[in-house]
Scaffold this motif. Structure first.
Motif, PDB file in Angstrom:
ATOM      1  N   VAL A   1       0.836  -1.204   0.000  1.00 28.92           N
ATOM      2  CA  VAL A   1       0.000   0.000   0.000  1.00 28.92           C
ATOM      3  C   VAL A   1       0.873   1.258   0.000  1.00 28.92           C
ATOM      4  CG1 VAL A   1      -1.634   1.322   1.389  1.00 28.92           C
ATOM      5  CG2 VAL A   1      -1.993  -1.120   1.039  1.00 28.92           C
ATOM      6  N   ARG A   2       1.985   1.230   0.702  1.00 25.62           N
ATOM      7  CA  ARG A   2       2.870   2.398   0.770  1.00 25.62           C
ATOM      8  C   ARG A   2       3.765   2.541  -0.457  1.00 25.62           C
ATOM      9  NH1 ARG A   2       3.543   0.720   6.385  1.00 25.62           N
ATOM     10  NH2 ARG A   2       5.472  -0.331   5.774  1.00 25.62           N
ATOM     11  N   ALA A   3       3.970   1.461  -1.188  1.00 23.21           N
ATOM     12  CA  ALA A   3       4.941   1.452  -2.289  1.00 23.21           C
ATOM     13  C   ALA A   3       4.727   2.560  -3.325  1.00 23.21           C
ATOM     14  CB  ALA A   3       4.938   0.079  -2.967  1.00 23.21           C
ATOM     15  N   PRO A   4       3.493   2.838  -3.763  1.00 21.76           N
ATOM     16  CA  PRO A   4       3.326   3.891  -4.771  1.00 21.76           C
ATOM     17  C   PRO A   4       3.772   5.272  -4.309  1.00 21.76           C
ATOM     18  CG  PRO A   4       1.366   2.512  -4.658  1.00 21.76           C
ATOM     19  CD  PRO A   4       2.220   2.153  -3.466  1.00 21.76           C
ATOM     20  N   HIS A   5       3.886   5.476  -3.004  1.00 29.56           N
ATOM     21  CA  HIS A   5       4.215   6.788  -2.471  1.00 29.56           C
ATOM     22  C   HIS A   5       5.675   6.896  -2.024  1.00 29.56           C
ATOM     23  CE1 HIS A   5      -0.119   7.154  -2.520  1.00 29.56           C
ATOM     24  NE2 HIS A   5      -0.215   6.083  -1.749  1.00 29.56           N
ATOM     25  N   ARG A   6       6.438   5.840  -2.232  1.00 24.24           N
ATOM     26  CA  ARG A   6       7.839   5.833  -1.818  1.00 24.24           C
ATOM     27  C   ARG A   6       8.758   5.928  -3.038  1.00 24.24           C
ATOM     28  NH1 ARG A   6       8.807   1.308   2.914  1.00 24.24           N
ATOM     29  NH2 ARG A   6       7.902   2.504   4.638  1.00 24.24           N
ATOM     30  N   ARG A   7       9.928   6.486  -2.815  1.00 23.97           N
ATOM     31  CA  ARG A   7      10.936   6.551  -3.875  1.00 23.97           C
ATOM     32  C   ARG A   7      11.705   5.245  -3.997  1.00 23.97           C
ATOM     33  NH1 ARG A   7      12.171  11.510  -5.821  1.00 23.97           N
ATOM     34  NH2 ARG A   7      14.280  10.836  -6.342  1.00 23.97           N
ATOM     35  N   ARG A   8      11.672   4.450  -2.943  1.00 25.31           N
ATOM     36  CA  ARG A   8      12.448   3.221  -2.903  1.00 25.31           C
ATOM     37  C   ARG A   8      11.931   2.217  -3.929  1.00 25.31           C
ATOM     38  NH1 ARG A   8      11.872   0.430   2.657  1.00 25.31           N
ATOM     39  NH2 ARG A   8      12.702   2.465   3.284  1.00 25.31           N
ATOM     40  N   PHE A   9      12.832   1.649  -4.733  1.00 26.84           N
ATOM     41  CA  PHE A   9      12.444   0.659  -5.740  1.00 26.84           C
ATOM     42  C   PHE A   9      12.156  -0.693  -5.101  1.00 26.84           C
ATOM     43  CE2 PHE A   9      14.158  -2.748  -8.622  1.00 26.84           C
ATOM     44  CZ  PHE A   9      13.060  -2.806  -9.463  1.00 26.84           C
ATOM     45  N   THR A  10      13.029  -1.152  -4.208  1.00 29.90           N
ATOM     46  CA  THR A  10      12.901  -2.474  -3.592  1.00 29.90           C
ATOM     47  C   THR A  10      12.605  -2.343  -2.108  1.00 29.90           C
ATOM     48  OG1 THR A  10      14.471  -3.438  -5.157  1.00 29.90           O
ATOM     49  CG2 THR A  10      14.050  -4.675  -3.145  1.00 29.90           C
ATOM     50  N   THR A  11      11.615  -3.120  -1.638  1.00 28.03           N
ATOM     51  CA  THR A  11      11.302  -3.172  -0.216  1.00 28.03           C
ATOM     52  C   THR A  11      11.328  -4.621   0.254  1.00 28.03           C
ATOM     53  OG1 THR A  11       9.878  -1.219  -0.344  1.00 28.03           O
ATOM     54  CG2 THR A  11       9.578  -2.671   1.556  1.00 28.03           C
ATOM     55  N   PHE A  12      12.153  -4.920   1.253  1.00 29.98           N
ATOM     56  CA  PHE A  12      12.177  -6.238   1.878  1.00 29.98           C
ATOM     57  C   PHE A  12      11.179  -6.272   3.025  1.00 29.98           C
ATOM     58  CE2 PHE A  12      16.375  -6.082  -0.061  1.00 29.98           C
ATOM     59  CZ  PHE A  12      16.550  -7.371  -0.532  1.00 29.98           C
ATOM     60  N   VAL A  13      10.539  -7.421   3.224  1.00 34.89           N
ATOM     61  CA  VAL A  13       9.644  -7.616   4.363  1.00 34.89           C
ATOM     62  C   VAL A  13      10.030  -8.916   5.057  1.00 34.89           C
ATOM     63  CG1 VAL A  13       7.272  -7.818   5.176  1.00 34.89           C
ATOM     64  CG2 VAL A  13       7.778  -6.440   3.136  1.00 34.89           C
ATOM     65  N   GLY A  14      10.385  -8.835   6.349  1.00 30.89           N
ATOM     66  CA  GLY A  14      10.845 -10.000   7.099  1.00 30.89           C
ATOM     67  C   GLY A  14      12.355  -9.959   7.219  1.00 30.89           C
ATOM     68  N   ASN A  15      12.840  -9.582   8.391  1.00 32.06           N
ATOM     69  CA  ASN A  15      14.268  -9.303   8.542  1.00 32.06           C
ATOM     70  C   ASN A  15      15.124 -10.515   8.854  1.00 32.06           C
ATOM     71  OD1 ASN A  15      14.092  -6.517   8.057  1.00 32.06           O
ATOM     72  ND2 ASN A  15      13.367  -6.159  10.148  1.00 32.06           N
ATOM     73  N   ALA A  16      14.570 -11.524   9.524  1.00 30.35           N
ATOM     74  CA  ALA A  16      15.413 -12.626  10.003  1.00 30.35           C
ATOM     75  C   ALA A  16      16.114 -13.342   8.857  1.00 30.35           C
ATOM     76  CB  ALA A  16      14.579 -13.610  10.814  1.00 30.35           C
ATOM     77  N   GLN A  17      15.328 -13.723   7.824  1.00 30.84           N
ATOM     78  CA  GLN A  17      15.930 -14.480   6.737  1.00 30.84           C
ATOM     79  C   GLN A  17      16.873 -13.647   5.868  1.00 30.84           C
ATOM     80  OE1 GLN A  17      12.642 -14.468   7.390  1.00 30.84           O
ATOM     81  NE2 GLN A  17      12.196 -16.548   8.057  1.00 30.84           N
ATOM     82  N   ARG A  18      16.787 -12.306   5.989  1.00 31.51           N
ATOM     83  CA  ARG A  18      17.703 -11.459   5.222  1.00 31.51           C
ATOM     84  C   ARG A  18      19.144 -11.649   5.658  1.00 31.51           C
ATOM     85  NH1 ARG A  18      16.001  -5.326   4.931  1.00 31.51           N
ATOM     86  NH2 ARG A  18      17.914  -5.306   3.673  1.00 31.51           N
ATOM     87  N   ALA A  19      19.339 -12.248   6.836  1.00 31.06           N
ATOM     88  CA  ALA A  19      20.706 -12.552   7.261  1.00 31.06           C
ATOM     89  C   ALA A  19      21.399 -13.451   6.253  1.00 31.06           C
ATOM     90  CB  ALA A  19      20.685 -13.204   8.640  1.00 31.06           C
ATOM     91  N   GLY A  20      20.610 -14.236   5.514  1.00 30.74           N
ATOM     92  CA  GLY A  20      21.192 -15.081   4.468  1.00 30.74           C
ATOM     93  C   GLY A  20      21.910 -14.286   3.401  1.00 30.74           C
ATOM     94  N   LEU A  21      21.449 -13.066   3.123  1.00 30.46           N
ATOM     95  CA  LEU A  21      22.132 -12.214   2.148  1.00 30.46           C
ATOM     96  C   LEU A  21      23.534 -11.862   2.615  1.00 30.46           C
ATOM     97  CD1 LEU A  21      19.181  -9.803   1.256  1.00 30.46           C
ATOM     98  CD2 LEU A  21      20.242 -11.463  -0.292  1.00 30.46           C
ATOM     99  N   ILE A  22      23.657 -11.621   3.934  1.00 35.28           N
ATOM    100  CA  ILE A  22      24.970 -11.303   4.494  1.00 35.28           C
ATOM    101  C   ILE A  22      25.902 -12.495   4.359  1.00 35.28           C
ATOM    102  CG2 ILE A  22      26.210 -10.589   6.571  1.00 35.28           C
ATOM    103  CD1 ILE A  22      23.560  -9.368   7.565  1.00 35.28           C
ATOM    104  N   LEU A  23      25.407 -13.664   4.784  1.00 31.68           N
ATOM    105  CA  LEU A  23      26.238 -14.866   4.743  1.00 31.68           C
ATOM    106  C   LEU A  23      26.626 -15.225   3.314  1.00 31.68           C
ATOM    107  CD1 LEU A  23      27.556 -17.193   6.214  1.00 31.68           C
ATOM    108  CD2 LEU A  23      25.366 -18.424   6.134  1.00 31.68           C
ATOM    109  N   HIS A  24      25.672 -15.136   2.400  1.00 36.22           N
ATOM    110  CA  HIS A  24      25.964 -15.466   1.001  1.00 36.22           C
ATOM    111  C   HIS A  24      26.997 -14.515   0.416  1.00 36.22           C
ATOM    112  CE1 HIS A  24      25.310 -15.674  -3.391  1.00 36.22           C
ATOM    113  NE2 HIS A  24      25.005 -16.939  -3.159  1.00 36.22           N
TER     114      HIS A  24
END
Length: 310
Positions: free
Chosen positions: A214-237
């Motif tokens: 719902v907020r995406a059309p009003h934001r400048r940000r292209f990519t939005t992640f939802v759910g922080n725990a599994q994003r740790a995999g990006l760091i490890l990878h």
């Protein structure tokens, strides 16, 4: 005016309710007219004007018809949310070709069909927002879900390329990348592993994804992640790819596929589930959240140790 595909359950259903609470006019789409009815009724109760249209996003002509009916009903489209998705578990060599192809048709080509259908309308209006719902698996791979990862990696590339083409057009493109979300997609998944499917904890509420959409059309940000725990995999990878491969394989076979005895099934990949559906899958329980927090902390520590060795 907002079009939402995959609106009968999970993220799509939660998103429909969030837009309805804000007074948006809605066109809701999924393969099953029966499953759409309770969602449409919920949104009308919240005060929204709603049209429900049974649509298979894997068929380009069906998506073209969806866009045309939305324009005929409401006169314009302001936001198109591409959310329809299916999932399949099983080693690549054990997954039937028909299942693999259909996952890609729905998750990737369904988004392509949506963009083709709505962009001419956006260009005539001089504005509009296309929101594509991808996955953390648009950035990371995992064993036993090759069709899903293939479709989501493809979506990431499609979105990046299309974003560049739309520069200066007045049309906004936004990409939402959820991690593990508490939806019925795991119960609905095709499964050729012989084991019961569990999502990797912790599972985030679909309403959080809906808020991001719902907020995406009003934001400048292209990519939005939802759910922080599994994003740790990006760091490890990023710092230790071989370590990531070992960790994700262990998690897949010890956490996600830990109970034997599941018969082979196509799930809802080839055809929709009869009857109504739910926003959540019942996966948000406190031990899972605790395990997810421990997983995040452990992954960060492993990544930090790897960086220090380097």
């Amino acid at each position: 005016m907002v079009v939402i595909t995959g609106a009968s359950s999970g993220i799509g259903r939660a998103t429909a309710r969030e837009f309805a609470r804000r007074g948006s006019r809605l066109v809701l789409a999924s393969r099953s007219a029966t499953a759409l009815k309770p969602v449409a009724d919920e949104c009308r109760t919240l005060g929204a004007r709603v049209r429900a249209i049974a649509t298979d996003v894997g068929r380009e002509e069906a998506v073209d018809a969806l866009a045309a009916e939305a324009i005929a009903e409401f006169g314009r489209i302001d936001v198109w949310v591409g959310n329809a998705g299916v999932m399949s578990y099983g080693a690549f060599e054990r997954t039937p070709s028909r299942i693999f192809r259909q996952v890609v048709e729905t998750n990737l080509m369904g988004q392509v069909h949506g963009a083709r259908a709505v962009l001419p309308h956006f260009r005539r209006q001089g504005r509009g927002t296309l929101v594509l719902v991808g996955s953390l698996y648009s950035r990371l791979a995992s064993p036993e879900i090759a069709p899903y990862v293939t479709s989501k990696f493809g979506l990431q590339g499609f979105a990046e390329s299309l974003r560049q083409e739309l520069r200066g057009s007045g049309i906004r493109l936004r990409l939402i990348l959820p991690a593990t979300i508490d939806t019925p997609i795991y119960q609905h998944a095709a499964n050729f592993t012989g084991r019961r499917v569990h999502p990797l904890p912790p599972a985030t509420s679909p309403r959080r994804v809906a808020h991001a959409i719902v907020r995406a059309p009003h934001r400048r940000r292209f990519t939005t992640f939802v759910g922080n725990a599994q994003r740790a995999g990006l760091i490890l990878h990023g710092v230790w790819p071989r370590g990531y491969d070992a960790v994700v394989s262990w998690l897949k076979h010890r956490v996600e596929l830990r109970v034997a005895g599941a018969p082979p099934t196509a799930g809802t990949v080839l055809s929709p589930k009869d009857g109504g559906d739910a926003s959540t899958g019942g996966w948000r329980w406190w031990p899972g959240r605790l395990a997810g927090g421990m997983l995040l902390a452990g992954t960060v520590l492993v990544a930090a140790a790897a960086l220090r060795r380097r």
